[in-house]
Structure formats: structure tokens, C-alpha cells
Motif scaffolding. Structure first.
Motif, PDB file in Angstrom:
ATOM      1  N   ARG A 118      27.659 -45.524 -24.564  1.00 21.68           N
ATOM      2  CA  ARG A 118      26.462 -45.527 -25.410  1.00 21.68           C
ATOM      3  C   ARG A 118      25.817 -46.437 -26.068  1.00 21.68           C
ATOM      4  NH1 ARG A 118      29.754 -45.301 -30.395  1.00 21.68           N
ATOM      5  NH2 ARG A 118      27.883 -44.387 -31.798  1.00 21.68           N
ATOM      6  N   MET A 119      25.823 -47.179 -24.785  1.00 17.21           N
ATOM      7  CA  MET A 119      24.585 -48.311 -24.907  1.00 17.21           C
ATOM      8  C   MET A 119      23.670 -48.458 -23.577  1.00 17.21           C
ATOM      9  SD  MET A 119      27.181 -51.969 -26.617  1.00 17.21           S
ATOM     10  CE  MET A 119      25.606 -52.770 -26.145  1.00 17.21           C
ATOM     11  N   THR A 120      23.061 -47.345 -23.633  1.00 22.45           N
ATOM     12  CA  THR A 120      22.154 -46.842 -22.162  1.00 22.45           C
ATOM     13  C   THR A 120      20.660 -47.294 -22.268  1.00 22.45           C
ATOM     14  OG1 THR A 120      22.249 -44.849 -22.933  1.00 22.45           O
ATOM     15  CG2 THR A 120      23.932 -45.676 -21.599  1.00 22.45           C
ATOM     16  N   ALA A 121      20.045 -48.131 -24.015  1.00 21.34           N
ATOM     17  CA  ALA A 121      19.000 -47.972 -23.742  1.00 21.34           C
ATOM     18  C   ALA A 121      18.126 -48.840 -22.466  1.00 21.34           C
ATOM     19  CB  ALA A 121      19.022 -48.267 -25.066  1.00 21.34           C
ATOM     20  N   ILE A 122      17.121 -48.969 -22.101  1.00 20.81           N
ATOM     21  CA  ILE A 122      16.474 -50.107 -21.199  1.00 20.81           C
ATOM     22  C   ILE A 122      15.457 -50.378 -22.498  1.00 20.81           C
ATOM     23  CG2 ILE A 122      13.912 -49.834 -19.968  1.00 20.81           C
ATOM     24  CD1 ILE A 122      16.806 -48.742 -18.508  1.00 20.81           C
ATOM     25  N   ARG A 123      15.142 -51.339 -23.250  1.00 19.05           N
ATOM     26  CA  ARG A 123      15.213 -52.098 -23.984  1.00 19.05           C
ATOM     27  C   ARG A 123      13.029 -52.064 -24.116  1.00 19.05           C
ATOM     28  NH1 ARG A 123      19.567 -56.053 -26.678  1.00 19.05           N
ATOM     29  NH2 ARG A 123      21.639 -54.624 -26.891  1.00 19.05           N
ATOM     30  N   SER A 124      12.870 -53.201 -23.050  1.00 18.83           N
ATOM     31  CA  SER A 124      12.141 -53.199 -22.554  1.00 18.83           C
ATOM     32  C   SER A 124      11.422 -53.166 -21.260  1.00 18.83           C
ATOM     33  CB  SER A 124      11.930 -53.942 -23.747  1.00 18.83           C
ATOM     34  OG  SER A 124      12.627 -55.388 -23.724  1.00 18.83           O
ATOM     35  N   ILE A 125       9.990 -53.237 -20.824  1.00 16.27           N
ATOM     36  CA  ILE A 125       9.926 -53.346 -20.075  1.00 16.27           C
ATOM     37  C   ILE A 125       8.519 -54.280 -20.207  1.00 16.27           C
ATOM     38  CG2 ILE A 125       8.985 -52.370 -17.569  1.00 16.27           C
ATOM     39  CD1 ILE A 125       9.988 -49.642 -18.114  1.00 16.27           C
ATOM     40  N   HIS A 126       8.685 -55.139 -19.644  1.00 17.28           N
ATOM     41  CA  HIS A 126       7.221 -56.127 -19.307  1.00 17.28           C
ATOM     42  C   HIS A 126       6.921 -56.398 -18.159  1.00 17.28           C
ATOM     43  CE1 HIS A 126       9.181 -57.739 -23.262  1.00 17.28           C
ATOM     44  NE2 HIS A 126      10.332 -57.602 -22.965  1.00 17.28           N
TER      45      HIS A 126
ATOM     46  N   GLU B  69       5.083 -59.250 -16.163  1.00 21.51           N
ATOM     47  CA  GLU B  69       6.554 -60.816 -15.902  1.00 21.51           C
ATOM     48  C   GLU B  69       7.660 -60.160 -14.669  1.00 21.51           C
ATOM     49  OE1 GLU B  69       8.193 -61.826 -19.501  1.00 21.51           O
ATOM     50  OE2 GLU B  69       6.456 -62.061 -20.518  1.00 21.51           O
ATOM     51  N   ASN B  70       7.218 -59.032 -14.843  1.00 21.08           N
ATOM     52  CA  ASN B  70       8.264 -58.201 -13.347  1.00 21.08           C
ATOM     53  C   ASN B  70       9.246 -58.095 -13.863  1.00 21.08           C
ATOM     54  OD1 ASN B  70       6.882 -57.467 -11.006  1.00 21.08           O
ATOM     55  ND2 ASN B  70       6.182 -59.146 -10.524  1.00 21.08           N
ATOM     56  N   VAL B  71      10.136 -57.623 -15.279  1.00 16.10           N
ATOM     57  CA  VAL B  71      11.338 -58.420 -15.482  1.00 16.10           C
ATOM     58  C   VAL B  71      11.039 -56.334 -16.970  1.00 16.10           C
ATOM     59  CG1 VAL B  71      12.611 -59.363 -17.449  1.00 16.10           C
ATOM     60  CG2 VAL B  71      11.087 -60.240 -16.524  1.00 16.10           C
ATOM     61  N   LEU B  72      12.856 -56.714 -16.813  1.00 20.78           N
ATOM     62  CA  LEU B  72      12.810 -55.092 -17.226  1.00 20.78           C
ATOM     63  C   LEU B  72      14.576 -55.628 -18.132  1.00 20.78           C
ATOM     64  CD1 LEU B  72      13.442 -51.077 -15.922  1.00 20.78           C
ATOM     65  CD2 LEU B  72      15.156 -52.819 -16.856  1.00 20.78           C
ATOM     66  N   ILE B  73      14.390 -54.672 -19.565  1.00 19.52           N
ATOM     67  CA  ILE B  73      15.819 -55.403 -20.393  1.00 19.52           C
ATOM     68  C   ILE B  73      16.356 -54.510 -20.543  1.00 19.52           C
ATOM     69  CG2 ILE B  73      16.772 -56.277 -22.298  1.00 19.52           C
ATOM     70  CD1 ILE B  73      14.606 -58.944 -22.455  1.00 19.52           C
ATOM     71  N   ALA B  74      17.625 -54.218 -20.163  1.00 13.83           N
ATOM     72  CA  ALA B  74      18.326 -53.077 -19.860  1.00 13.83           C
ATOM     73  C   ALA B  74      20.292 -53.267 -20.366  1.00 13.83           C
ATOM     74  CB  ALA B  74      18.697 -52.379 -18.844  1.00 13.83           C
ATOM     75  N   GLU B  75      20.411 -52.545 -21.236  1.00 18.05           N
ATOM     76  CA  GLU B  75      21.892 -52.174 -22.186  1.00 18.05           C
ATOM     77  C   GLU B  75      23.267 -51.831 -20.922  1.00 18.05           C
ATOM     78  OE1 GLU B  75      22.193 -49.983 -25.240  1.00 18.05           O
ATOM     79  OE2 GLU B  75      21.099 -51.540 -26.997  1.00 18.05           O
ATOM     80  N   ALA B  76      24.123 -52.591 -21.474  1.00 19.85           N
ATOM     81  CA  ALA B  76      24.873 -52.961 -20.238  1.00 19.85           C
ATOM     82  C   ALA B  76      25.850 -51.602 -19.992  1.00 19.85           C
ATOM     83  CB  ALA B  76      26.900 -53.846 -21.122  1.00 19.85           C
TER      84      ALA B  76
END
Ligand SMILES: Cc1cc2nc3c(=O)[nH]c(=O)nc-3n(C[C@H](O)[C@H](O)[C@H](O)COP(=O)(O)OP(=O)(O)OC[C@H]3O[C@@H](n4cnc5c(N)ncnc54)[C@H](O)[C@@H]3O)c2cc1C
Length: 472
Positions: free
Chosen positions: A96-104, A107-114
Motif C-alpha cells: 500500500r506504500m507505492t507512491a512516487i513521492r517526488s522527482i527532482h 538533481e537526477n533524483v527520484l523518491i519512491a516508497e518501498a
């Protein structure tokens, strides 16, 4: 031994109260694993909605001393996600924790939930004009937490590194339920012990990864692929060296494929277009991704011409379209499925220093054939020195009742690896399948340090007990 308690009705009542709506019945799929080698048990599946709910679950588990298995896509190949006996665990699903929280993107960074599935992360990166290079055949099911928990490898390690090389920061829940807010986007952060790299590859034994800051890369402007027939693995390694000297970082993957693997595809009924009419004993699949202005086909043609001149290759095909490149990869990625249908006596995911790979293939093959009636399908990520060196029954035979051969084959392979400075697990991890092997072949000082870390962070041993280290 620390006594653990099962996830029973009392525990489930506490969980229902703490994380309403998160407790679910256990389904058969949660108790199986891809090779059908382990059958698990579980008291309940708990799927928290966010990191604070993960923390609440772990706090209850720590207080009541109930085992917890972090659960991603269930595609792990060493039984890390299934407990077979002992007190029934809580299966903590991240689905249930599937969000892509943010894309930078800048900066070439993506924050994803596990719980994000790898393919979704790849697509999100592509949507931002970037590449997330982790790629493996299970990418439609494997989740970021599981991929980092196992420090997955895959086909692009040669260029981009293992899963751990693709992580800048983590958010995680430690075995006492505390939340580590380590979701940093820093490329340099020399502030003491590296908790991030401790949790990556720990297979859920030191905590639950809940989110990750992942590295993205520019997308190559042009891609290309070729298959080239080599006389033997030594020539394949010489070809790799020649390719690296010419194309350098542009080589995304360099895979070794044996004739046995191609024959398995036919034998098990996979209707796949194979590149060569008669399966060659050995060929390699080379995949390129080049920046603007460089032509992958031209680079591969020049490589082939020089390699042919040097007697390193005798035949080859350069993909003329994206479809043909895809076809080359389909052959490579279907081999594990054919293996499963044939049914291995033993599967080995191993690595060696590059300079010893060819010698290992020769010596291990000779020793195994002398010891038992078998076929060997050796294939894998040659550029990383990582072989899937799998032993199968001879034609007309079965792997049933071959327990003695399984043990003998493992001992032959692992003893040789120990002598040749290799590893008994290149990319799949230890899980439950290789605990005894790690005890036998692991460095004692490293094992003692691992035990000290486990005892310090998880004194009751609730996190995935019996995986990586024996529960005690
Ligand atoms: C067809 C196929 C091809 C494959 N090819 C490759 C390959 O090329 N390279 C490769 O490396 N692997 C490969 N694998 C193995 C597998 O896909 C990887 O091990 C994957 O990383 C596991 O991810 P998962 O989400 O399925 O994890 P799971 O199987 O659910 O769990 C695996 C381990 O990670 C732990 N874990 C899960 N989630 C978390 C979390 N959030 N925090 C901490 N620990 C966690 C579990 O407790 C368990 O120990 C392949 C598997 C299949 C079936």
C-alpha cells in the motif's frame, strides 16, 4: 535462544487496533516463492499505509516478540521472504506504500516508497526524461524495498552498479519501531557509519525500508545490441576487454549465453525467435547506450570486425531495429523460465574475479560431469563476473530424488569458489537458502561483526529471523 511468539489472535487484535484496516488474511501467494522450494507460514498479512503505521506494527512486534518479515513482490530467489517453521510471523507487506513521492529531475533524483514496483519507477523516471537503470526480469513484480533489501543486480550493473549504488538516502523503521529519517538527496555525506548501506542487502533482518531517494541518469540518445558467437568463455572475456577499450562506459550489459540455455528454450516449448539456426556453444549479448552523435550499430560493427580478425568471434548479428534488440533480450530473459521447467538439481548465483571466470567454468564443469550425470546451463552477467551456474539432470532424467547429487554439486562448486576467491552469492542474497553456506564459507571476522550488528539493532531477533544469520 531468544524465544519468539506467534502472531496469534491476541497479536492480531492489537494490530487491528493500532493500524485499522491494515490487517488482511494470508493468501497462498504470500507463502510461496518463485522456485517452489520453500513453503511459508504467517499469522497475518499487515499492509500499513505509511511509515508511522509501519512503526506502530514494529513496536507491537518488538513488545510482544513476534517475528516480522518485510514483504515486497515475493520474487526473491533465496527464500528470504518465507519463514517455513517456528512461530508464525507477521508478514509486513509494503504494497500500500507505492507512491512516487517526488522527482527532482534537475538533481537526477527520484523518491519512491518501498512498495513501488520497479517498472513503475522506471516509467516515472522516463516520464521525467531520465533513466532509472535497475533492470531485471522480475521488474514487473519486484518492489523497491525488496530490491534494496536484497541489493539486487540485474543486467545493467556493469555500467550503473548494483541497487546499492543507485541509492542516495533511505527512510526506514528499525527493529525497535523508531523511524530513521535518512531520505537525503546528497551525493556526499560523510557523517559517520553508513546506515543506508547496512540496511541495503540486509534482507529485512535489520529493519524495514519504507522509502528511498534513488539516483537517475540521463537517457542514452541511442541504443543498440548485438549477439556474437565466441569459441569459449575466455574469448568472451577478451571480447569484453576489447569492447571496453573501444566503447567504455557505453556498454550497458554484456551477457554470456550457453548453447545449453538455447536448447532448453526449444526443449521446454518456448516459441521464441532464436538468433542462430544452430545454437552455438557460447555467445554473448552486448547492449549499448550511447550519447548524442555516436552510432551504436557502427560501434558494434567495428568491434565485430576487430574481434573477428583476432579470432575472438566467428559469427554475429547486430540488431537492425528496436524489435530485434528486444528479441535478443527475450532469449536471454526467457532462459531462467526454461530452467525452471527443466528443473535444476542445484542453481548457483556466483561471482568470480573476471580473470578466473573461464578457468572456473572449465574446472567446475569437469568436476561436476565426473561426479554425476548432469547438464550445466551456465549463463549470466559476464561483465560483472556473475554466473548463473546451474546443474540439471541429463536428458531423460529428472531432478527428483537427487538430494545427494544436489549436496555434492553444491560442495564442488562452493569449494572451488572458495579456492578461486569467488562468492557463493553474487546478487540474490543469502535468505534462508544459503545460511549454512555463509557459515561455512564466510569470513569469520565478518560473520562475528554481522552478528554483533544484528544483536545491537535487533536484540530480540524479531526481524526476519533465520534469514542471513541463524536465529539464536
Ligand atoms: C524471473 C526472475 C528474475 C530475476 N532476476 C534477477 C536478477 O537478474 N538479479 C537479481 O539480483 N535478482 C533477480 N531476481 C530476484 C528478485 O527479483 C530480487 O531478489 C528482488 O530484489 C526481490 O524483490 P521483491 O520485492 O520481490 O522482494 P521479496 O521477495 O518480497 O523480498 C526479498 C527479501 O527482501 C526483504 N524485503 C522486502 N521488502 C523489504 C523492505 N521494504 N525493507 C527491507 N527488506 C525488505 C524480504 O524480507 C526478503 O528477505 C529475479 C527473480 C525472478 C523471479
Amino acid at each position: 535462544m531468544t524465544t519468539l511468539n506467534p502472531c496469534d489472535d491476541t497479536v492480531i487484535a492489537r494490530l487491528n487496533n493500532a493500524v485499522p484496516g491494515a490487517v488482511r488474511p494470508v493468501e497462498p501467494r504470500h507463502l510461496e516463492e518463485p522456485r517452489g522450494l520453500h513453503n511459508g507460514i504467517a499469522g497475518a498479512v499487515v499492509a500499513p499505509a505509511d511509515v508511522s503505521e509501519v512503526s506502530a506494527v514494529i513496536r507491537i512486534a518488538a513488545e510482544l516478540r513476534v517475528p516480522v518479515i518485510p514483504y515486497g513482490g515475493g520474487t526473491g530467489l533465496v527464500g528470504g521472504q518465507v519463514i517455513e517453521d517456528g512461530p508464525a510471523p507477521i508478514l509486513l507487506s509494503l504494497d500500500r506504500m507505492t507512491a512516487i513521492r517526488s522527482i527532482h529531475a534537475d538533481e537526477n533524483v527520484l523518491i519512491a516508497e518501498a512498495g513501488a514496483i520497479l517498472q513503475t519507477v522506471q516509467e516515472a523516471a522516463e516520464g521525467a526524461g531520465r533513466l532509472f537503470p535497475l533492470s531485471l526480469a522480475s521488474e514487473g513484480s519486484a518492489r523497491i524495498g525488496g530490491l534494496l533489501g536484497t541489493n539486487a543486480g540485474g543486467v545493467n550493473v556493469l555500467r550503473y552498479g548494483n541497487a546499492r549504488d543507485l541509492v542516495l538516502g533511505l527512510e526506514a523503521v528499525l527493529p525497535d519501531g523508531s523511524i530513521w529519517h535518512g531520505l537525503r538527496r546528497l551525493r556526499k555525506d560523510n557523517t559517520g557509519y553508513d546506515l543506508r548501506n547496512l540496511l541495503i542487502g540486509a534482507e529485512g533482518t535489520l529493519g524495514v525500508i519504507t522509502a528511498a531517494a534513488l539516483r537517475l541518469f540521463p537517457r542514452p540518445a541511442a541504443t543498440g545490441a548485438a549477439v556474437m558467437v565466441v569459441p569459449d568463455p575466455a574469448a568472451a572475456l577478451a571480447l569484453l576487454s576489447m569492447a571496453q577499450a573501444r566503447i567504455g562506459e557505453g556498454i550497458s550489459a554484456f551477457e554470456l549465453i550457453s548453447g545449453e540455455g538455447l536448447r532448453f528454450l526449444t526443449e521446454t516449448g518456448f516459441d521464441i525467435r532464436q538468433p542462430f539456426e544452430t545454437p552455438p556453444d557460447w555467445h554473448v549479448l552486448i547492449d549499448l547506450g550511447l550519447p548524442l552523435g555516436l552510432d551504436p550499430s557502427a560501434a558494434l560493427e567495428a568491434l565485430f570486425a576487430d574481434a573477428f580478425e583476432a579470432d575472438l568471434v566467428s559469427d554475429g548479428l547486430i540488431a537492425q531495429s528496436e524489435q530485434q534488440r528486444h528479441d535478443f533480450w527475450t532469449v536471454r530473459e526467457t532462459i531462467p523460465l526454461a530452467n525452471r521447467k527443466v528443473g535444476a538439481i542445484v542453481s548457483n548465483d556466483i561471482s568470480l574475479p573476471l580473470g578466473r571466470v573461464a578457468e572456473f567454468i572449465d574446472r567446475a564443469g569437469a568436476e561436476l560431469h565426473a561426479a554425476m550425470s548432469c547438464r550445466i546451463n551456465c549463463f549470466g552477467h559476464l561483465g560483472d563476473g556473475n554466473l548463473h551456474f546451474n546443474v540439471f539432470p541429463a536428458p531423460g532424467e529428472t531432478n527428483k530424488g537427487r538430494e545427494a547429487d544436489r549436496k555434492r554439486a553444491k560442495t564442488i562448486t562452493h569449494d572451488l569458489l572458495a579456492e578461486m576467491e569467488g562468492s557463493i552469492s553474487a546478487e540474490h542474497g543469502i535468505g534462508r537458502a544459503k545460511v549454512a553456506d555463509l557459515e561455512r564459507y564466510g569470513d569469520p571476522v565478518k560473520l562475528a561483526a554481522m552478528r554483533a550488528i544484528k544483536d545491537a539493532l535487533d536484540p530480540a531477533g524479531i526481524m526476519n529471523p533465520g534469514a542471513v544469520l541463524r536465529h539464536r
